[in-house]
Design a protein around this motif. Structure first.
Motif, PDB file in Angstrom:
ATOM      1  N   ASN A  96      21.690  29.650  46.700  1.00 19.89           N
ATOM      2  CA  ASN A  96      21.580  30.025  45.288  1.00 19.89           C
ATOM      3  C   ASN A  96      21.965  31.493  45.142  1.00 19.89           C
ATOM      4  N   ILE A  97      23.184  31.816  45.538  1.00 23.74           N
ATOM      5  CA  ILE A  97      23.602  33.213  45.600  1.00 23.74           C
ATOM      6  C   ILE A  97      23.813  33.779  44.203  1.00 23.74           C
ATOM      7  N   GLU A  98      23.173  34.899  43.930  1.00 26.34           N
ATOM      8  CA  GLU A  98      23.355  35.633  42.686  1.00 26.34           C
ATOM      9  C   GLU A  98      23.855  37.026  43.040  1.00 26.34           C
ATOM     10  N   PRO A  99      25.152  37.293  42.868  1.00 23.97           N
ATOM     11  CA  PRO A  99      25.658  38.628  43.209  1.00 23.97           C
ATOM     12  C   PRO A  99      25.018  39.697  42.345  1.00 23.97           C
ATOM     13  N   GLY A 100      24.904  40.890  42.910  1.00 22.41           N
ATOM     14  CA  GLY A 100      24.326  41.998  42.164  1.00 22.41           C
ATOM     15  C   GLY A 100      23.646  42.981  43.086  1.00 22.41           C
ATOM     16  N   ILE A 101      23.037  43.995  42.501  1.00 29.53           N
ATOM     17  CA  ILE A 101      22.306  45.022  43.234  1.00 29.53           C
ATOM     18  C   ILE A 101      20.818  44.829  42.959  1.00 29.53           C
ATOM     19  N   TYR A 102      20.042  44.819  44.024  1.00 33.85           N
ATOM     20  CA  TYR A 102      18.616  44.520  43.928  1.00 33.85           C
ATOM     21  C   TYR A 102      17.808  45.660  44.533  1.00 33.85           C
ATOM     22  N   ALA A 104      19.623  46.629  47.912  1.00 32.89           N
ATOM     23  CA  ALA A 104      20.439  45.615  48.573  1.00 32.89           C
ATOM     24  C   ALA A 104      21.489  45.146  47.579  1.00 32.89           C
ATOM     25  N   GLU A 105      22.674  44.875  48.070  1.00 33.90           N
ATOM     26  CA  GLU A 105      23.747  44.377  47.220  1.00 33.90           C
ATOM     27  C   GLU A 105      24.308  43.099  47.826  1.00 33.90           C
ATOM     28  N   ILE A 106      24.474  42.091  47.008  1.00 31.93           N
ATOM     29  CA  ILE A 106      25.150  40.856  47.396  1.00 31.93           C
ATOM     30  C   ILE A 106      26.472  40.818  46.648  1.00 31.93           C
ATOM     31  N   LYS A 107      27.566  40.673  47.386  1.00 36.85           N
ATOM     32  CA  LYS A 107      28.873  40.642  46.745  1.00 36.85           C
ATOM     33  C   LYS A 107      29.824  39.756  47.532  1.00 36.85           C
ATOM     34  N   PRO A 108      30.873  39.258  46.878  1.00 36.84           N
ATOM     35  CA  PRO A 108      31.859  38.448  47.609  1.00 36.84           C
ATOM     36  C   PRO A 108      32.521  39.279  48.706  1.00 36.84           C
ATOM     37  N   THR A 135      37.224  37.481  53.263  1.00 37.97           N
ATOM     38  CA  THR A 135      36.999  36.094  53.662  1.00 37.97           C
ATOM     39  C   THR A 135      36.703  35.259  52.430  1.00 37.97           C
ATOM     40  N   PRO A 136      37.654  34.447  51.970  1.00 35.24           N
ATOM     41  CA  PRO A 136      37.409  33.617  50.796  1.00 35.24           C
ATOM     42  C   PRO A 136      36.193  32.721  50.991  1.00 35.24           C
ATOM     43  N   GLY A 137      35.349  32.684  49.984  1.00 35.48           N
ATOM     44  CA  GLY A 137      34.170  31.831  50.022  1.00 35.48           C
ATOM     45  C   GLY A 137      32.981  32.431  50.722  1.00 35.48           C
ATOM     46  N   ALA A 138      33.131  33.647  51.244  1.00 32.17           N
ATOM     47  CA  ALA A 138      32.037  34.286  51.971  1.00 32.17           C
ATOM     48  C   ALA A 138      31.386  35.366  51.118  1.00 32.17           C
ATOM     49  N   TRP A 139      30.150  35.696  51.461  1.00 33.09           N
ATOM     50  CA  TRP A 139      29.379  36.719  50.779  1.00 33.09           C
ATOM     51  C   TRP A 139      28.873  37.730  51.786  1.00 33.09           C
ATOM     52  N   VAL A 140      28.702  38.958  51.325  1.00 31.66           N
ATOM     53  CA  VAL A 140      28.220  40.033  52.186  1.00 31.66           C
ATOM     54  C   VAL A 140      26.949  40.615  51.590  1.00 31.66           C
ATOM     55  N   LEU A 141      25.973  40.878  52.465  1.00 32.89           N
ATOM     56  CA  LEU A 141      24.751  41.571  52.085  1.00 32.89           C
ATOM     57  C   LEU A 141      24.834  42.993  52.603  1.00 32.89           C
ATOM     58  N   LEU A 142      24.700  43.976  51.719  1.00 34.84           N
ATOM     59  CA  LEU A 142      24.687  45.378  52.101  1.00 34.84           C
ATOM     60  C   LEU A 142      23.301  45.950  51.847  1.00 34.84           C
ATOM     61  N   ILE A 143      22.803  46.711  52.818  1.00 40.04           N
ATOM     62  CA  ILE A 143      21.514  47.386  52.684  1.00 40.04           C
ATOM     63  C   ILE A 143      21.788  48.874  52.590  1.00 40.04           C
ATOM     64  N   ASN A 144      21.460  49.457  51.449  1.00 45.20           N
ATOM     65  CA  ASN A 144      21.731  50.879  51.208  1.00 45.20           C
ATOM     66  C   ASN A 144      23.176  51.238  51.536  1.00 45.20           C
TER      67      ASN A 144
END
Length: 294
Positions: free
Chosen positions: A14-20, A27-31, A35-44
């Motif tokens: 249930n991926i919701e992109p954005g900054i949390y 934390a940021e979730i973004k495409p 890599t098509p179809g993949a998501w990346v989680l960034l911490i700070n």
């Protein structure tokens, strides 16, 4: 295990992109732009995890693939393995392990409670008891482990707010931590570390030295440029009491061939090569337990 049964063991992605906002910052979730179809989680602002929905065994980060190759040549797919993941993040390796080893059980440990909640809510993690998510300090959890209580411990713990100061806490890098992990995984287990650091390899040599005092066999996995100290990057270190690669699964030659076939050709150092890498560096003696939490 059939695909239908595997899907029954997973929660919905249930991926919701954005900054949390999380406890340690943002934390940021973004495409994933590469890599098509993949998501990346960034911490700070620092890449922490990649998620490819419905393909948990497809790992985008090089060091995670190295871990997967190492474990894949040690344990057959039907092994009943108990995994402790120190460092939760997006729980990518827990998703991989639950799919690669259908009979396995996983506990992830993450200090940031809001990050744990974000991963649980977004990333389609298998439900407990397959994957349990625990909020806690990794060193404290490791210190409390009982002998022979886990088959695999994966340490992927970093603190800091930028890539330059993104380091593993000292109390997890010393001889005390290595010996505690060795007791916890026992004679047939594996302690798998993600070392990340600058071109100066002195800290990496000290970590390898600690493992070498706690385990009979220490395997180091990275590319030639990293081993030569020419860039910042990762070295996967694996401590075992028996040779890493299982002869029934292809043995050392097949393991080395799999690493060489990686997009970034990868090397493994073991035996004398590990001793030469350590080059007489003493292990860190940092105590495992802190007086106060991080």
């Amino acid at each position: 295990m059939s695909k239908q049964r595997r899907n029954q063991n997973r929660s919905a992605v249930n991926i919701e992109p954005g900054i949390y906002e999380i406890d340690s910052g943002t934390a940021e979730i973004k495409p994933d732009p590469f890599t098509p179809g993949a998501w990346v989680l960034l911490i700070n602002g620092v890449e922490s995890s990649q998620l490819i929905p419905d393909e948990p065994q497809r790992l985008g980060f090089e060091y995670m693939r190295w871990m997967a190759i190492a474990l894949g040549f040690r344990y057959p797919q039907d092994a009943r393995l108990r995994f402790l993941h120190l460092g939760g993040g997006g729980a990518t390796m827990a998703r991989w392990g639950a799919d690669r080893y259908p009979n396995s059980r996983h506990t992830t440990v993450e200090y940031d409670a809001k990050l744990t909640e974000l991963a649980r809510d977004n990333f389609g993690l298998p439900r407990a008891p397959i994957v349990k998510m625990r909020v806690g300090e990794a060193g404290q959890v490791l210190a409390e482990t009982r002998p022979d209580s886990w088959d695999v411990i994966i340490r992927d713990v970093f603190i800091g707010t930028t890539r330059g100061d993104h380091i593993t806490p000292m109390h997890l890098t010393g001889l005390d931590a290595a010996e505690t992990a060795a007791r916890a995984v026992g004679a047939n287990g594996a302690y798998v570390l993600n070392y990340g650091g600058p071109p100066n390899l002195a800290p990496a040599r000290a970590e390898a030295a600690a493992l070498a005092q706690a385990f009979e066999h220490v395997t180091l996995i990275s590319d030639a440029t990293m081993f030569k100290g020419r860039r910042r990057g990762n070295i996967v270190m694996v401590g075992t009491q028996t040779p890493l690669a299982n002869p029934d699964l292809g043995g050392t030659d097949a393991f080395i061939a799999a690493l060489r076939a990686e997009p970034l050709p990868t090397q493994a150092k073991y035996g004398t090569a590990t001793t030469n890498f350590i080059a007489g560096t003493p292990p860190s003696l940092a105590p495992l337990l802190l007086q106060e939490p991080l």
